[in-house]
Design an enzyme around this catalytic site. Structure first.
Site, short mmCIF file in Angstrom:
data_model
loop_
_atom_site.label_atom_id
_atom_site.label_comp_id
_atom_site.label_asym_id
_atom_site.label_seq_id
_atom_site.Cartn_x
_atom_site.Cartn_y
_atom_site.Cartn_z
N LYS A 126 34.58 39.65 44.47
CA LYS A 126 34.01 40.25 43.26
C LYS A 126 34.64 39.70 41.98
O LYS A 126 33.94 39.33 41.05
CB LYS A 126 34.17 41.77 43.33
CG LYS A 126 33.49 42.54 42.21
CD LYS A 126 33.47 44.02 42.48
CE LYS A 126 34.83 44.66 42.45
NZ LYS A 126 35.57 44.65 43.71
N THR A 181 36.31 36.88 41.69
CA THR A 181 35.95 35.46 41.62
C THR A 181 34.54 35.28 41.06
O THR A 181 34.29 34.40 40.23
CB THR A 181 36.05 34.83 43.02
OG1 THR A 181 37.38 34.99 43.51
CG2 THR A 181 35.68 33.35 42.99
N ARG A 196 40.59 43.98 34.97
CA ARG A 196 41.77 44.83 35.00
C ARG A 196 43.03 44.00 35.24
O ARG A 196 42.97 42.91 35.79
CB ARG A 196 41.64 45.89 36.10
CG ARG A 196 40.57 46.93 35.86
CD ARG A 196 40.29 47.71 37.12
NE ARG A 196 39.72 46.87 38.16
CZ ARG A 196 39.73 47.16 39.45
NH1 ARG A 196 40.29 48.27 39.88
NH2 ARG A 196 39.18 46.34 40.32
N LYS A 219 47.02 42.93 49.65
CA LYS A 219 45.85 42.33 49.02
C LYS A 219 46.16 41.01 48.32
O LYS A 219 45.35 40.11 48.24
CB LYS A 219 45.26 43.33 48.01
CG LYS A 219 43.94 42.92 47.40
CD LYS A 219 43.37 44.07 46.57
CE LYS A 219 42.03 43.69 45.95
NZ LYS A 219 42.16 42.69 44.90
N ALA A 230 40.07 51.87 41.86
CA ALA A 230 38.79 52.58 41.96
C ALA A 230 38.73 53.52 43.15
O ALA A 230 37.83 54.34 43.23
CB ALA A 230 37.63 51.60 42.03
N PHE A 255 36.24 47.81 43.94
CA PHE A 255 35.71 48.09 45.28
C PHE A 255 34.18 48.11 45.27
O PHE A 255 33.55 47.42 44.48
CB PHE A 255 36.32 49.37 45.84
CG PHE A 255 37.81 49.28 46.03
CD1 PHE A 255 38.37 48.27 46.80
CD2 PHE A 255 38.67 50.18 45.42
CE1 PHE A 255 39.75 48.17 46.97
CE2 PHE A 255 40.05 50.08 45.58
CZ PHE A 255 40.58 49.08 46.35
N PHE A 296 30.06 30.92 51.94
CA PHE A 296 31.18 30.35 52.69
C PHE A 296 30.68 29.13 53.46
O PHE A 296 29.50 29.05 53.82
CB PHE A 296 31.76 31.38 53.66
CG PHE A 296 32.75 32.33 53.04
CD1 PHE A 296 34.11 32.24 53.36
CD2 PHE A 296 32.34 33.29 52.14
CE1 PHE A 296 35.02 33.11 52.79
CE2 PHE A 296 33.25 34.16 51.57
CZ PHE A 296 34.60 34.07 51.90
N TRP A 331 33.55 29.78 43.79
CA TRP A 331 34.89 29.55 44.31
C TRP A 331 35.15 28.05 44.43
O TRP A 331 36.22 27.57 44.03
CB TRP A 331 35.06 30.22 45.68
CG TRP A 331 36.47 30.14 46.20
CD1 TRP A 331 37.48 31.04 46.01
CD2 TRP A 331 37.02 29.08 47.00
NE1 TRP A 331 38.63 30.61 46.62
CE2 TRP A 331 38.39 29.41 47.24
CE3 TRP A 331 36.51 27.89 47.53
CZ2 TRP A 331 39.23 28.60 47.99
CZ3 TRP A 331 37.35 27.07 48.27
CH2 TRP A 331 38.69 27.43 48.50
#
Length: 555
Positions: A71, A73, A94, A105, A273, A301, A381, A409
């Site tokens: 998200k 990225t 954030r 994470k 969140a 999230f 991907f 990405w």
């Protein structure tokens, strides 16, 4: 394949003064933190507040999985892509908490060729905002316990102190503690505990305030305890709000950095969140809307958590109206929702993909409940097959949603141009943004609406303690506040093991907390905790600094 930190360290950053100048900020508008970071003076708002507002785009996602969704990225890449197609764009994110950075994470500055930089600084202390939040919060806690120790003029019941202390690390051993041990001069013994700093009401207040004086007023309203006769005791009663606001005088200013492609980025505030409202500061978002054609921000999230809170809480307090929503998904994550284990996600499994896609469909439905257009971004991907991609595209189109492949990405902004064009088209559509509930509804009705309409629950159960607290809050005049749900991020339900689109479940509210300063009531569901713990192999084991000052192992 290069790691995120290697890509970031090889990037040639522009001086932050030049980045600011690209969006109309003069050198005197910036307070420099070295060459590549700056805080933006709050005086800028006075100059630009009457400017036309740009378009507001929210990036959210399906329910997260261990496979990753991307998200942040996507948010970074979309901002870069919008600038590439001729739109003046700013992103707003954030600030990462040290808890996840040293926990499981990892960092939170994007990935690949869609990152915000300087990545190491952003993930490690940054400009000290979260430390200011921790200090302001703990000052209030210290003044509260000192008041009880020094004679307790306010008649505070030590058994009804609701303010806990905070720290910006994962530390399970501090979830429940006893303080005041040692003797008469060491305070009044009582049970307490620690939350992670990003769950602090001070953090939530920072992100929902519109200026420093509004922040101070929010601090004044913070309820920290109750008296023996059940009356709320506030930070204002303790005469703490002024000192707390003083500690936040710099933290309230938005931080300006840049992406790998020099797109301006505001990185400010960091509430989670799953236990808070999960969005960057209103101050940064409103400022960005006045300085650019497009402000792209994210909510933490899945759309059932961050997006719901962004719409019902943040947009209310910030008088914001989103123009479009990007819903991020990956083929891998959808197969995981369909029952495929993480080590087999590279294999084609159309049955599992079809089952997992129900989560995407549900989150799409959730966004549309707020009257907003949605664009699905498939974060591609290398293992994705044409058959799998075509299936998702057909599913989205059958529901009337635009969908775009995102390669940000691997390719940066160039890999997001298709997404950017579809977002622009969506944002130009007429829409009727609406809230999910009215504030004059009883608190239980608000909770019920969120649980049944957004999560898909059949109903809501309450512990006796939670029901009693909800009734008490309404009697005290707090019933008109919005609700901030605290639940697992790993499922639409309150059970992290229920993947995909669970049905036939009920949500259990086990605890209710008041955040009167921030301006919401927190309903805790399931086993969600406000102080995470470290894993058996925390990321901190792999992070190091070399003799030449180079940081390694950070995401």
């Amino acid at each position: 394949m290069k790691s995120d930190i290697e890509i970031a360290q090889e990037t040639k950053m522009a001086p932050i003064i030049e980045v600011g100048r690209s969006i109309g900020l003069d050198e005197e508008d910036l307070e420099l933190y070295g060459k590549y970071k700056a805080k933006v003076s709050l005086d800028v708002w006075k100059r630009v507040q009457n400017n036309p507002s740009g378009k507001l785009v929210l990036v959210t996602a399906i329910t997260p999985t261990p496979a990753g969704e991307g998200k942040t990225t996507t948010t970074v890449g979309l901002g870069q892509a919008l600038n590439r197609i001729g739109k003046k764009a700013i992103i707003a994110l954030r600030e990462p908490s040290l808890g996840p950075s040293f926990g499981v994470k990892g960092g939170a500055a994007g990935g690949g060729y869609s990152q915000v930089v300087p990545m190491e600084d952003i993930n490690l202390h940054f400009t000290g905002d979260i430390h200011a939040v921790s200090t302001a919060h703990n000052l209030l806690a210290a003044m509260l316990d000192n008041h009880i120790h020094q004679g307790n003029e306010l008649n505070i019941d030590p058994r009804q102190v609701v303010l806990r202390r905070v720290m910006d690390l994962n530390e399970r051993a501090l979830r429940k503690i006893v303080i005041g041990l040692g003797g008469r001069m060491d305070g009044v013994p009582r049970e307490s505990g620690f939350d992670i700093s990003v769950a602090s009401e001070v953090m939530a207040s920072l992100c929902l305030a519109i200026d420093l004086m509004d922040l101070k007023e929010r601090f004044k309203r913070m309820v920290v305890a109750y008296t023996y006769d059940g009356k709320p005791v506030t930070a204002n009663d303790l005469k703490a709000a002024g000192s707390m606001a003083l500690l936040m005088k710099d933290a309230i200013k938005p931080n300006l950095v840049q992406t790998l492609e020099n797109t301006p980025a505001f990185v400010h505030g960091g509430p989670f969140a799953n236990i808070a409202h999960g969005a960057n500061s209103i101050i940064a978002t409103r400022l960005g809307l006045k300085l650019a054609d497009y402000l792209v921000t994210e909510a933490g999230f899945g759309a059932d958590l961050g997006a719901e809170k962004f719409f019902n809480i943040v947009c209310r307090y910030g008088s914001l109206k989103p123009d479009a929503v990007v819903l991020v998904a990956t083929i891998r994550a959808l197969k995981n929702h369909g029952g495929v284990p993480k080590d087999r996600l590279s294999e084609v499994n159309m049955e599992a993909l079809a089952k997992g896609t129900e989560n995407l469909v549900k989150q799409m439905e959730n966004i549309r409940k707020f009257g907003l257009p949605v664009v699905v971004a498939i974060n591609e991907f290398p293992t994705d097959t044409a058959e799998e991609i075509d299936f998702i595209i057909r599913q989205c189109q059958s529901l009337g949603a635009e969908v775009a492949l995102s390669r940000v990405w691997a390719q940066g902004g160039a890999g997001g141009e298709e997404l950017a064009r579809k977002v622009v088209a969506a944002a130009e559509q007429p829409s009727e943004f609406r809230y999910l509930y009215d504030l004059d509804l009883p608190l239980k009705d608000k909770i019920h609406r969120i649980c049944t309409e957004i999560y898909g629950a059949d109903g809501v159960n309450y512990t006796a303690e939670a029901s009693k607290m909800l009734q008490r809050l309404e009697e005290l005049g707090y019933g008109n506040l919005p609700v901030c749900m605290a639940k697992t991020q790993y499922s639409l339900s309150d059970n992290p093991d229920l993947k995909g689109r669970p049905r036939g479940f009920e949500v259990t509210i086990r605890e209710v907390r008041l955040s009167a300063g921030a301006g919401f009531v927190v309903a805790l569901a399931g086993t969600i905790m406000t102080m995470p713990g470290l894993s058996k192999r925390p990321a901190a084991e792999n992070i190091d600094i070399l003799e030449n000052g180079q940081v390694v192992g950070l995401f």
